[in-house]
Design a protein around this motif. Structure first.
Motif, PDB file in Angstrom:
ATOM      1  N   LEU A  45      65.282  98.326  27.615  1.00 42.87           N
ATOM      2  CA  LEU A  45      65.443  99.586  27.206  1.00 42.87           C
ATOM      3  C   LEU A  45      66.767  99.739  26.225  1.00 42.87           C
ATOM      4  CD1 LEU A  45      64.692 101.722  30.376  1.00 42.87           C
ATOM      5  CD2 LEU A  45      63.128 101.093  28.286  1.00 42.87           C
ATOM      6  N   PHE A  46      67.916  99.266  26.888  1.00 43.22           N
ATOM      7  CA  PHE A  46      69.238  99.286  25.999  1.00 43.22           C
ATOM      8  C   PHE A  46      69.708  98.304  25.453  1.00 43.22           C
ATOM      9  CE2 PHE A  46      68.557 102.423  29.547  1.00 43.22           C
ATOM     10  CZ  PHE A  46      68.874 103.716  29.121  1.00 43.22           C
ATOM     11  N   ALA A  47      70.738  98.570  24.378  1.00 47.52           N
ATOM     12  CA  ALA A  47      71.378  97.387  23.840  1.00 47.52           C
ATOM     13  C   ALA A  47      72.580  97.874  23.053  1.00 47.52           C
ATOM     14  CB  ALA A  47      70.321  96.717  22.585  1.00 47.52           C
ATOM     15  N   GLY A  66      61.541 111.952  25.619  1.00 52.53           N
ATOM     16  CA  GLY A  66      62.128 110.603  25.348  1.00 52.53           C
ATOM     17  C   GLY A  66      63.407 110.103  25.781  1.00 52.53           C
ATOM     18  N   LEU A  67      63.532 108.798  25.809  1.00 53.78           N
ATOM     19  CA  LEU A  67      64.689 108.336  26.449  1.00 53.78           C
ATOM     20  C   LEU A  67      65.793 108.334  25.361  1.00 53.78           C
ATOM     21  CD1 LEU A  67      66.186 106.636  28.776  1.00 53.78           C
ATOM     22  CD2 LEU A  67      65.260 104.698  27.621  1.00 53.78           C
ATOM     23  N   ARG A  68      66.914 108.854  25.736  1.00 51.43           N
ATOM     24  CA  ARG A  68      68.026 109.188  24.944  1.00 51.43           C
ATOM     25  C   ARG A  68      69.446 108.808  25.463  1.00 51.43           C
ATOM     26  NH1 ARG A  68      66.093 112.007  20.482  1.00 51.43           N
ATOM     27  NH2 ARG A  68      64.054 113.052  21.349  1.00 51.43           N
ATOM     28  N   VAL A  69      70.463 108.429  24.600  1.00 48.96           N
ATOM     29  CA  VAL A  69      71.778 108.057  25.002  1.00 48.96           C
ATOM     30  C   VAL A  69      72.814 108.790  24.309  1.00 48.96           C
ATOM     31  CG1 VAL A  69      73.554 106.380  25.059  1.00 48.96           C
ATOM     32  CG2 VAL A  69      71.265 105.552  25.799  1.00 48.96           C
ATOM     33  N   ASP A  70      73.816 109.496  24.878  1.00 47.61           N
ATOM     34  CA  ASP A  70      74.684 110.467  24.409  1.00 47.61           C
ATOM     35  C   ASP A  70      75.943 109.373  24.104  1.00 47.61           C
ATOM     36  OD1 ASP A  70      76.488 112.157  23.360  1.00 47.61           O
ATOM     37  OD2 ASP A  70      76.430 113.455  24.969  1.00 47.61           O
ATOM     38  N   VAL A 117      69.209 103.153  22.289  1.00 45.62           N
ATOM     39  CA  VAL A 117      67.836 102.798  22.870  1.00 45.62           C
ATOM     40  C   VAL A 117      66.916 101.864  22.039  1.00 45.62           C
ATOM     41  CG1 VAL A 117      65.914 104.146  23.833  1.00 45.62           C
ATOM     42  CG2 VAL A 117      68.104 105.140  23.749  1.00 45.62           C
ATOM     43  N   ILE A 118      66.433 100.881  22.673  1.00 43.98           N
ATOM     44  CA  ILE A 118      65.546  99.993  21.750  1.00 43.98           C
ATOM     45  C   ILE A 118      64.161 100.907  21.478  1.00 43.98           C
ATOM     46  CG2 ILE A 118      64.070  97.864  22.129  1.00 43.98           C
ATOM     47  CD1 ILE A 118      66.174  96.394  23.836  1.00 43.98           C
ATOM     48  N   ALA A 119      63.951 100.718  20.207  1.00 44.70           N
ATOM     49  CA  ALA A 119      62.872 101.556  19.391  1.00 44.70           C
ATOM     50  C   ALA A 119      61.570 101.360  20.379  1.00 44.70           C
ATOM     51  CB  ALA A 119      62.694 101.194  17.959  1.00 44.70           C
ATOM     52  N   GLY A 153      60.175 108.724  39.670  1.00 43.30           N
ATOM     53  CA  GLY A 153      61.802 109.061  39.842  1.00 43.30           C
ATOM     54  C   GLY A 153      62.422 108.222  38.832  1.00 43.30           C
ATOM     55  N   VAL A 154      61.751 107.920  37.822  1.00 47.80           N
ATOM     56  CA  VAL A 154      62.542 106.836  36.959  1.00 47.80           C
ATOM     57  C   VAL A 154      63.565 107.400  36.153  1.00 47.80           C
ATOM     58  CG1 VAL A 154      62.070 105.184  34.770  1.00 47.80           C
ATOM     59  CG2 VAL A 154      60.263 105.712  36.279  1.00 47.80           C
ATOM     60  N   ALA A 155      63.474 108.863  35.913  1.00 48.33           N
ATOM     61  CA  ALA A 155      64.391 109.508  35.141  1.00 48.33           C
ATOM     62  C   ALA A 155      65.881 109.517  35.960  1.00 48.33           C
ATOM     63  CB  ALA A 155      64.122 110.851  34.846  1.00 48.33           C
ATOM     64  N   GLU A 156      65.783 109.681  37.295  1.00 48.19           N
ATOM     65  CA  GLU A 156      66.772 109.607  38.045  1.00 48.19           C
ATOM     66  C   GLU A 156      67.447 108.495  38.192  1.00 48.19           C
ATOM     67  OE1 GLU A 156      64.260 111.106  38.887  1.00 48.19           O
ATOM     68  OE2 GLU A 156      64.492 113.164  38.563  1.00 48.19           O
ATOM     69  N   LYS A 157      66.582 107.267  38.309  1.00 45.90           N
ATOM     70  CA  LYS A 157      67.209 105.744  38.434  1.00 45.90           C
ATOM     71  C   LYS A 157      67.969 105.650  36.908  1.00 45.90           C
ATOM     72  CE  LYS A 157      64.170 103.664  41.392  1.00 45.90           C
ATOM     73  NZ  LYS A 157      62.975 102.843  41.580  1.00 45.90           N
TER      74      LYS A 157
END
Lengths: 498, 268
Positions: free
Chosen positions: B91-93, B70-74, B34-36, B51-55
């Protein structure tokens, strides 16, 4: 996509006769696929390659659950009927040995029945390893269980070697350990997600699976991938073939104790894997092929790629030439694991296994798809001995031809305009087949869509079809030959157990 | 004789890793980050209302994206398909470091929070493997992989990775093994053999879950026959995400397991 498949429907009690008639007329039995219906009935579809694919279809009614077996008339259907018995619970009457194959379940257990709308869960299934047949007995005979955990880095499979000493008179193969229930997982996935799962059916053939699945979806949508995308697919698919064939050769050299040849061939394979990663960011080419085309152009300049491809090609050719002139290596392969031509023909052996026993039948030439319609190459034919050595020669020849195809694809990509890479795909309802010549042989995907959703996706891997012949290649061989017979078949267990 | 000369043809091709970084190893898509700071605007009511979370969660075929404090990636669930990076490059890289293995399963959820209990786990593992460092025997078990992981594990013995130079060997028998390297989703049919292999190994022993499939079941889970990784069958010490993990990632994972290197969570 060429209109190479058509269907005909028959009554359940005429089903076996119809399939046998199609095979007798020169067809090759290529598979049997079942699909569960919500009313409790099951659709059975036999695939016969003529070489155009003919689909012979019948329905086994909900209350009946039996049908006259194909196997007595078409012996190569034996494993298919066992698999379908495991997963759908319908019984082919007249089948000689209906032992569990991919999923040993108790007699009263529910069945997964992929295609139906109520998916099975681990709770409703009753796993029963006692349902597996016992060991042989007889004076001086014993059974050696080999696997699923055995020496070396292998996929999990169990071989039951029934022997009185050194010979291997009889061998049974158990593949259920790895059964992942993939066919159920495919149901209702969006095609863009389903292609990711297809890539993970057989890791060693990720690109082939993505292509066969995508081509089936494209047939349903009535679109064809852009030509430039088809070229990118060929480059990735042929690099995958080179890597898979090298893997087989590496296992041979390892078994024969050829340390330098092992190191050299492993080095070449690693270079191929790195080149694949440079081209798309993934060492197995995953994430490239999608329904409608590819996700983008090759990420390495075609001229640089050509230079690297040329270097690896020359290095492999030189080492392969030396290897195939090394007597201590050839002695281990010559006459080992013979698969007679008649047996290969009767069972429709696929890929390098069939071609090593004199069969012709490269799907890239028989039912050309994608960019193979525009490219020139020769099938590896004329190898008739049927032993591990013949299969090794087939692979070496196919590596050479694969490099030739990669170069043609790169040449066109370096001249042509960039893109487009992907067309939109809107799936219509219906049944479609996709096919490719994977490194292991003919790979088929049967895809069925209903109401805009995937109700059935069935990959039919070459390894599944060929594994039925595996035990036949042990006639007269001894334990020390095992590693060569296994390596020369080049089977992917993940694709067998599903 | 001809083979002797052939063996010398390309000179030394072996990597110096882990003593020195390897250019190829660092030029490779190995994980998603996740980009800091990019997830900050999604925090709180604003994110939920629209509805951002669902999207965002819908971008991921394996449910690896979460919006919880916070936004997280597992990374343990991520199969590196790149859907999120393509749709939301803000958001992601992709992250190219192959050193992705962790000691805590929770540490794979990035950005990871400091976890006090992790220190204890790390100390316990370090104590356990203190005697193992110079000669390590690895037993590999496939518990329902797609076959790709086996290729990458086997690559560790090729001249480029050559793990024997580090005193790491693959062994035929679990009774000689110090490290259990498990691939695959943990199928119903392999649960028994895997457990028996683990039990047959002498103490001290280390279990490594190799690959996203072994960590979480990846895109294969859930079905009636495939589990959510091998963690529910054997006690896992080190988690190596990747679909499949590259040989460098596997090597890093093994080195973390035997105390030669620190896990990715210590890199921050």
């Amino acid at each position: 996509m060429s209109p190479a498949s058509f269907s005909r429907r028959t009554e359940a009690d005429r089903f076996a006769d119809s399939v046998e008639a199609a095979v007798r007329d020169g067809g090759r039995f290529a598979g049997l696929v079942a699909t569960a219906r919500d009313d409790g009935s099951t659709v059975l579809r036999a695939l016969v390659a003529t070489p155009a694919l003919v689909v012979i279809e019948t329905i086994v009614g909900s209350g009946v659950n039996t049908y006259p077996a194909l196997t007595p008339l078409v012996p190569s259907a034996a494993w298919y009927e066992r698999e379908i018995h495991d997963l759908f619970g319908i019984e082919p009457v007249g089948h000689r040995r209906l032992d569990p194959l991919v999923l040993p379940l108790g007699p009263h257990s529910a069945r997964p029945r992929p295609g139906g709308s109520s998916p099975a869960s681990a709770a409703t299934l009753e796993l029963d390893f006692a349902a597996l047949p016992g060991h042989v007995s007889g004076e001086g005979l014993f059974t050696i269980p080999y696997g699923p955990v055995r020496s070396g880095v292998f996929e999990s499979v169990e071989y039951l070697v029934e022997t009185s000493g050194e010979e291997i008179p009889h061998l049974r193969t158990r593949v259920y350990h790895k059964h992942r229930g993939l066919e159920q997982r495919f149901v209702d996935l969006d095609p863009s997600d389903a292609v990711l799962l297809a890539e993970r059916v057989e890791g060693a053939a990720s690109v082939a699976h993505a292509m066969a699945f995508s081509q089936a979806i494209e047939t349903l949508a009535g679109v064809e991938a852009p030509r430039s995308a088809q070229m990118v697919r060929v480059v990735h698919a042929e690099l995958e073939r080179i890597a898979a064939h090298l893997d087989s050769i590496i296992r041979h050299t390892e078994g024969a104790g050829q340390a330098v040849a092992y190191a050299r061939m492993s080095l070449h394979k690693e270079r191929i894997m790195r080149l694949r990663a440079l081209l798309c960011g993934h060492r197995f080419g995953r994430g490239v092929v999608v329904p409608g085309g590819v996700t983008g152009p090759l990420q390495l300049d075609p001229d640089d790629t050509l230079a690297e491809v040329g270097q690896i090609d020359r290095a492999i050719a030189s080492d392969a030439k030396a290897l195939m002139a090394t007597p201590s290596f050839l002695d281990r392969l010559r006459g080992t694991g013979p698969l007679p031509a008649e047996l290969a023909l009767a069972n429709g052996a696929l890929g390098p296994v069939g071609r090593g026993s004199g069969l012709v039948g490269d799907i890239r030439l028989q039912r050309p798809y994608g960019a193979y319609r525009f490219l020139g190459f020769e099938a590896a034919e004329g190898f008739v001995k049927g032993d591990a050595l013949a299969r090794q020669w087939v692979r070496i020849e196919e590596i050479r031809q694969a490099f030739h195809l990669v170069r043609q694809g790169l040449d066109e990509l370096s001249e042509g305009d960039a893109g487009p890479w992907q067309y939109d795909v809107t799936m219509t309802d219906g049944l479609a087949l996709g096919w490719v010549e994977a490194p292991q042989g003919e790979l088929l995907y049967l895809v069925e869509a209903e109401g805009g959703r995937l109700v059935r996706v069935k990959p039919r891997c070459a390894s599944f079809h060929n594994l039925a012949l595996f035990a036949e290649a042990f006639r007269g061989d001894i334990f020390t030959d095992f590693v060569f017979i296994e390596a020369s078949f080049g089977l992917s267990i993940a694709g067998v157990s599903g | 004789m001809a083979w002797v000369l052939r063996g010398l043809r390309d000179g030394v091709v072996t990597t110096r890793y882990p003593r020195q970084p390897d250019d190829y190893g660092d030029g490779f898509k190995a994980s998603v980050s996740v980009i800091a700071g990019s997830g900050d605007m999604l925090e709180g009511d604003a994110g939920r209302a629209t509805g951002v979370a669902e999207k965002l969660a819908g971008l991921c075929p394996t449910g690896a994206i979460r919006l919880e404090s916070g936004l997280r990636v597992d990374r343990g669930a991520c199969i590196l398909c790149g859907n999120c990076v393509k749709a939301r490059p803000d958001l992601f890289a992709f992250d190219s470091s192959p050193e992705v293995a962790t000691i805590g399963r929770q540490s794979l959820v990035v950005p990871s929070e400091d976890d006090d209990s992790l220190g204890l786990v790390r100390a316990e593992l370090a104590k356990r493997v203190r005697t193992l460092r110079r000669s390590i025997h690895v037993r590999h078990v496939d518990a329902g992989s797609d076959g790709g992981e086996e290729w990458e594990v086997a690559a560790l013995t090729n001249p480029i990775y050559d793990v024997q130079r580090l005193g790491i060997f693959f062994t035929a028998s679990p009774r000689h093994a110090d490290v259990l390297l498990v691939t695959g989703v943990g199928t119903a049919g392999m649960a028994g053999p895997l457990r028996r292999t683990f039990e047959a190994m002498p103490d001290p022993k280390v279990v490594i879950a190799a690959g996203t499939d072994a960590t979480s079941g990846g895109i294969v889970h859930p079905t009636y026959a495939s589990g959510d990784g091998v963690g529910s069958i054997v006690p896992v010490d080190v988690w190596v995400p990747g679909s499949p993990p590259s040989p460098f990632s596997l090597l890093h994972g093994i080195c973390v397991g035997i105390g030669l290197l620190a896990g990715a969570e210590s890199a921050k």
